[in-house]
Each structure stands twice: as C-alpha cells, then as structure tokens.
Design a protein around this motif. Structure first.
Motif, PDB file in Angstrom:
ATOM      1  N   THR A   3       0.832  -1.200   0.000  1.00 26.53           N
ATOM      2  CA  THR A   3       0.000   0.000   0.000  1.00 26.53           C
ATOM      3  C   THR A   3       0.867   1.251   0.000  1.00 26.53           C
ATOM      4  N   GLY A   4       1.876   1.279   0.855  1.00 28.16           N
ATOM      5  CA  GLY A   4       2.776   2.427   0.919  1.00 28.16           C
ATOM      6  C   GLY A   4       3.527   2.647  -0.377  1.00 28.16           C
ATOM      7  N   ILE A   5       4.021   1.571  -0.965  1.00 22.79           N
ATOM      8  CA  ILE A   5       4.741   1.679  -2.237  1.00 22.79           C
ATOM      9  C   ILE A   5       3.815   2.209  -3.316  1.00 22.79           C
ATOM     10  N   ASN A   6       2.608   1.698  -3.363  1.00 23.20           N
ATOM     11  CA  ASN A   6       1.661   2.132  -4.385  1.00 23.20           C
ATOM     12  C   ASN A   6       1.322   3.606  -4.232  1.00 23.20           C
ATOM     13  N   ILE A   7       1.111   4.059  -3.036  1.00 19.85           N
ATOM     14  CA  ILE A   7       0.797   5.475  -2.810  1.00 19.85           C
ATOM     15  C   ILE A   7       1.972   6.351  -3.227  1.00 19.85           C
ATOM     16  N   LEU A   8       3.197   5.938  -2.880  1.00 18.15           N
ATOM     17  CA  LEU A   8       4.375   6.713  -3.266  1.00 18.15           C
ATOM     18  C   LEU A   8       4.558   6.742  -4.781  1.00 18.15           C
ATOM     19  N   VAL A   9       4.272   5.640  -5.461  1.00 16.27           N
ATOM     20  CA  VAL A   9       4.362   5.618  -6.928  1.00 16.27           C
ATOM     21  C   VAL A   9       3.332   6.555  -7.524  1.00 16.27           C
ATOM     22  N   ASN A  10       2.108   6.537  -7.009  1.00 15.52           N
ATOM     23  CA  ASN A  10       1.051   7.396  -7.543  1.00 15.52           C
ATOM     24  C   ASN A  10       1.324   8.871  -7.283  1.00 15.52           C
ATOM     25  N   LEU A  11       2.042   9.182  -6.212  1.00 16.68           N
ATOM     26  CA  LEU A  11       2.411  10.571  -5.928  1.00 16.68           C
ATOM     27  C   LEU A  11       3.658  10.999  -6.682  1.00 16.68           C
ATOM     28  N   GLY A  12       4.332  10.048  -7.317  1.00 19.36           N
ATOM     29  CA  GLY A  12       5.540  10.356  -8.074  1.00 19.36           C
ATOM     30  C   GLY A  12       6.783  10.443  -7.206  1.00 19.36           C
ATOM     31  N   PHE A  14       8.295   7.744  -5.848  1.00 19.96           N
ATOM     32  CA  PHE A  14       8.983   6.451  -5.913  1.00 19.96           C
ATOM     33  C   PHE A  14       8.966   6.007  -7.367  1.00 19.96           C
ATOM     34  N   PRO A  15      10.037   5.373  -7.845  1.00 20.94           N
ATOM     35  CA  PRO A  15      10.014   4.933  -9.248  1.00 20.94           C
ATOM     36  C   PRO A  15       8.914   3.902  -9.493  1.00 20.94           C
ATOM     37  N   ALA A  16       8.439   3.890 -10.707  1.00 20.54           N
ATOM     38  CA  ALA A  16       7.329   3.012 -11.064  1.00 20.54           C
ATOM     39  C   ALA A  16       7.724   1.549 -10.921  1.00 20.54           C
TER      40      ALA A  16
END
Length: 64
Positions: A3-12, A14-16
């Motif tokens: 969940t945390g990784i996904n939120i960070l990816v969606n916020l830009g 964290f790398p995709a």
C-alpha cells in the motif's frame, strides 16, 4: 507494505514498479478488471432476493 509503495508511486515519489491495489493503482488492465468484477458482484447482490415467477405461483396461486 504494498500500500505504501503504491501510494508513493502514484504521488511520483517512488520509481514506477509493478504493484497493484484495487481502486488505488494507476490505470492498467488491472483497474479495468477490478471495475468489471465489482460490477458483477453488485449485479448479483442486487438481484439475489428476486423470486422467479414460477416460485411465486407455487407459494401463492393465481386468483381466478
């Protein structure tokens, strides 16, 4: 953790990466599948209590 990784990816921030969380992921085929499955579940839930006409006639005969 996903969940945390996904939120960070969606916020830009964290790398995709290839993560998937229903209704929180960016648009992929996974998101389309989630919405289709949700629609099927809601449709089944909506019509689960509807009796067929044959069952209704057995319970209460037609008035003549």
């Amino acid at each position: 953790m996903p969940t945390g990784i996904n939120i960070l990816v969606n916020l830009g921030l964290f790398p995709a990466v290839n993560t998937f969380l229903p209704f929180l992921s960016k648009g992929n085929s996974y998101l389309l599948v989630s919405y289709v499955l949700l629609g099927l579940i809601l449709s089944v839930n909506r019509y689960k209590d509807i009796l067929s006409e044959k069952v209704c006639r057995k319970v209460r005969p037609a008035v003549k």
